[in-house]
Design a protein around this motif. Sequence first.
Motif, PDB file in Angstrom:
ATOM      1  N   LYS B 144     133.096  24.083  -2.437  1.00 49.12           N
ATOM      2  CA  LYS B 144     132.018  23.341  -3.092  1.00 49.12           C
ATOM      3  C   LYS B 144     132.029  23.592  -4.602  1.00 49.12           C
ATOM      4  O   LYS B 144     131.886  22.669  -5.402  1.00 49.12           O
ATOM      5  CB  LYS B 144     130.685  23.810  -2.484  1.00 49.12           C
ATOM      6  N   GLU B 175     129.564  20.063   3.577  1.00 45.88           N
ATOM      7  CA  GLU B 175     128.694  21.045   4.228  1.00 45.88           C
ATOM      8  C   GLU B 175     128.695  20.807   5.744  1.00 45.88           C
ATOM      9  O   GLU B 175     128.839  21.745   6.521  1.00 45.88           O
ATOM     10  CB  GLU B 175     127.286  20.913   3.653  1.00 45.88           C
ATOM     11  N   PRO B 258     119.531   7.288  -0.858  1.00 46.07           N
ATOM     12  CA  PRO B 258     120.655   8.020  -0.259  1.00 46.07           C
ATOM     13  C   PRO B 258     121.219   7.318   0.989  1.00 46.07           C
ATOM     14  O   PRO B 258     120.511   6.600   1.681  1.00 46.07           O
ATOM     15  CB  PRO B 258     120.056   9.375   0.120  1.00 46.07           C
ATOM     16  N   LEU B 260     122.339   7.092   4.732  1.00 48.54           N
ATOM     17  CA  LEU B 260     121.840   7.741   5.946  1.00 48.54           C
ATOM     18  C   LEU B 260     122.869   8.732   6.479  1.00 48.54           C
ATOM     19  O   LEU B 260     124.064   8.431   6.532  1.00 48.54           O
ATOM     20  CB  LEU B 260     121.542   6.698   7.021  1.00 48.54           C
ATOM     21  N   GLU B 262     121.783  12.319   8.864  1.00 57.59           N
ATOM     22  CA  GLU B 262     121.203  12.796  10.132  1.00 57.59           C
ATOM     23  C   GLU B 262     120.285  11.762  10.772  1.00 57.59           C
ATOM     24  O   GLU B 262     119.504  11.094  10.089  1.00 57.59           O
ATOM     25  CB  GLU B 262     120.388  14.075   9.896  1.00 57.59           C
ATOM     26  N   LEU B 263     120.348  11.709  12.084  1.00 57.57           N
ATOM     27  CA  LEU B 263     119.462  10.834  12.849  1.00 57.57           C
ATOM     28  C   LEU B 263     118.066  11.448  12.944  1.00 57.57           C
ATOM     29  O   LEU B 263     117.893  12.666  12.883  1.00 57.57           O
ATOM     30  CB  LEU B 263     120.025  10.640  14.257  1.00 57.57           C
ATOM     31  N   ASN B 323     126.123  25.445  19.603  1.00 61.59           N
ATOM     32  CA  ASN B 323     124.852  26.086  19.309  1.00 61.59           C
ATOM     33  C   ASN B 323     123.770  25.060  18.999  1.00 61.59           C
ATOM     34  O   ASN B 323     122.626  25.420  18.749  1.00 61.59           O
ATOM     35  CB  ASN B 323     125.002  27.032  18.119  1.00 61.59           C
ATOM     36  N   LYS B 324     124.156  23.799  18.971  1.00 59.03           N
ATOM     37  CA  LYS B 324     123.219  22.737  18.604  1.00 59.03           C
ATOM     38  C   LYS B 324     123.064  21.770  19.773  1.00 59.03           C
ATOM     39  O   LYS B 324     123.901  21.735  20.673  1.00 59.03           O
ATOM     40  CB  LYS B 324     123.768  21.958  17.395  1.00 59.03           C
TER      41      LYS B 324
END
Lengths: 397, 397
Positions: B144, B175, B258, B260, B262-263, B323-324
Amino acid sequence: MQHNNINVSYENEPSRDPDFTVNYKAPFNAEPRQDVLVQQFITPTEKFYVRNHAPVPDIKGESYALKVDGLVGNPLILSLNDIKNKFEKVTINASIQCAGNRRTMMSEYKKVKGVGWGIASLSTASWSGCRLRDVLEYAKAFTKNEGALHAVFWGLDFGCPEDNGKPYGSSITMEKAMDLDGDVLLAYDMNGEPLTRDHGYPLRVVAPGIIGARSVKWLDKVTVSSQESESFFQRRDYKIFHNGVNWDNVEKYWDKTPSLQELSIQSAICIPAPNSTLYLPFTITGYATSGGGRKVERVDISLDGGETWDYAELMGEDKGVCNKYWSWVLFKYTITKLPQLQNKDHQKIRLVCRAWDSASNTQPKDVKDIWNLRGVMNNSWHFVDITVLNQSVKNKL
Amino acid sequence: MQHNNINVSYENEPSRDPDFTVNYKAPFNAEPRQDVLVQQFITPTEKFYVRNHAPVPDIKGESYALKVDGLVGNPLILSLNDIKNKFEKVTINASIQCAGNRRTMMSEYKKVKGVGWGIASLSTASWSGCRLRDVLEYAKAFTKNEGALHAVFWGLDFGCPEDNGKPYGSSITMEKAMDLDGDVLLAYDMNGEPLTRDHGYPLRVVAPGIIGARSVKWLDKVTVSSQESESFFQRRDYKIFHNGVNWDNVEKYWDKTPSLQELSIQSAICIPAPNSTLYLPFTITGYATSGGGRKVERVDISLDGGETWDYAELMGEDKGVCNKYWSWVLFKYTITKLPQLQNKDHQKIRLVCRAWDSASNTQPKDVKDIWNLRGVMNNSWHFVDITVLNQSVKNKL
């Protein structure tokens, strides 16, 4: 003073800002004036809202010790100097918001239980301390597969009336605690100075992006556990229900309703105050914040109660050393003309704000639709009714 | 066939399920029947919704090559065998949802531009492939701080009518791409078989938790860049505006709004169908999903248009190796009695669902309040109007 047969003394409380709005005196719960709140990005320590659950303990830094135990290979007892010297010092900017922020507005729709709060039970500070993660690694905390699922915190603030005189307790997931980007601190400094007594001296948790109730002050112990905290404040409080849950049937809902963790998208207009009378031009000022490190992408302003919208100006953003957005944004919107005002002495208008975050989440319109027994997570559209006077009226005065 | 002076041939399209609801023929856009969608947790490949932007390319796996370039120390050209052999094979379950899901309902309130979609432009599959992260590390992607902020994808589906015949393109943040828990795959298998042509054979991006538009199919190239994709579909599409933005003033909003990613929180009732006539008892079945790996904590059902609520039963959850929470949850709610039905032949009722995620985000009530020019991210409360007949009427037939 006695609460539920618990002997609790509030004789040794710290002095506080006389300008606070005190929502409950003992335990002390107070918020700053909403216009003062948005004067600066970092809230001065004495203006930072205070949400206590018991008398403020009077702890000497020299004799303080943090315990770390439970599912760890190397249980620890750490002095304040150990914490300052053994672990990297990290500074983050983060807002903390009470899950009860804006409860009074929810209670106005229909009575809820809990300390009443206006729109200022959140504030933003620069926090310094060590990473909880580093301490847990030093303690050789077990992995998820070995059953380590929760980091359980206990405070030293004995005498919580709701919990039979126990100290305040709470927990977060080990996923959050151990997340490289989670930035959970054991903080000893606030805005460059040692924590004040009201904010947890000598050591507190700062768990950014989740409800303030998990950022336990006057930290006594961290226990790594397979279970979340057994505290009243984890199991029987800080949960959001649908509107069919009431005090008669709540017992069957406590266990099957999860404890609140991440905050939702939120915003509020701090200036002008409700029922103000103003001349053009004037500026709306407020804050917006989201949970989980999500960025506030935009704030919409409506001058007609939510029929039409425009973008507010966001005043900078703060990512600092973090990969996540832990701090609020302040916004402003200046109104220079108001077509409805032509040929009238005055015009009553309803200002509304709503924010959107980087996951396209936005605030619900009506408090009615999210009303819940404990009055938590009120993030409905925030509105302020004002009267705008025609300049010609001013000139005549 | 010609679109905007682009020669585009749809003569070599794959065969498709005859049961699809075809929303647009060329490029092919189709969704499964909503009752079929919720028959199983993993959607059969032939039932998985299809959202193409151009003719389906006909690529031979043997001659396929993925390019990786831009801000990398080691640019790559990888064969399909390289991708299968050089990198660990990972399998995740993940839903993919189009940002235009439920657009038709938004258009019914007020006309929007875009392919009409019912409630079934999302599906769930088991995806296998390598991690994008592993490929980018192998390519020595810059950090980054060295300016590497976006992973830019281009497909091999030349001939997008909206973008002057260019292939489809899009990007995600580095990210997300590099997040250990982000689970972004370069997938070659879907439900245990090689990808079908409609789903991106031989290689596609699967970026879970964010809008389907970023999961680029028929992947040609990954470019690490300081800028997001310059594709039409990143810069001039898939953005959500407030209701004051229209086709006359949109130009000044594209750049400051911005893209789109994340839902948001979403749910819909798939059974019963709208305008059904039913006898008691009957069961409501539907899906709920959220973005960013957030867990669907609960689904509320109302039988009175949203005045009172009860919890639906969530049918299992799927965390798999991640983990998600990348997959939807299916829910059901059985209605055995309906007090309003007493002493009547029938009762018209409005069934409503709304979901809540682990950040206490919930769906907005009215589509009116989130209406936007491109008809994206319609996650308003989903309702189904039905008629319930009294059993005594049935007995008389």
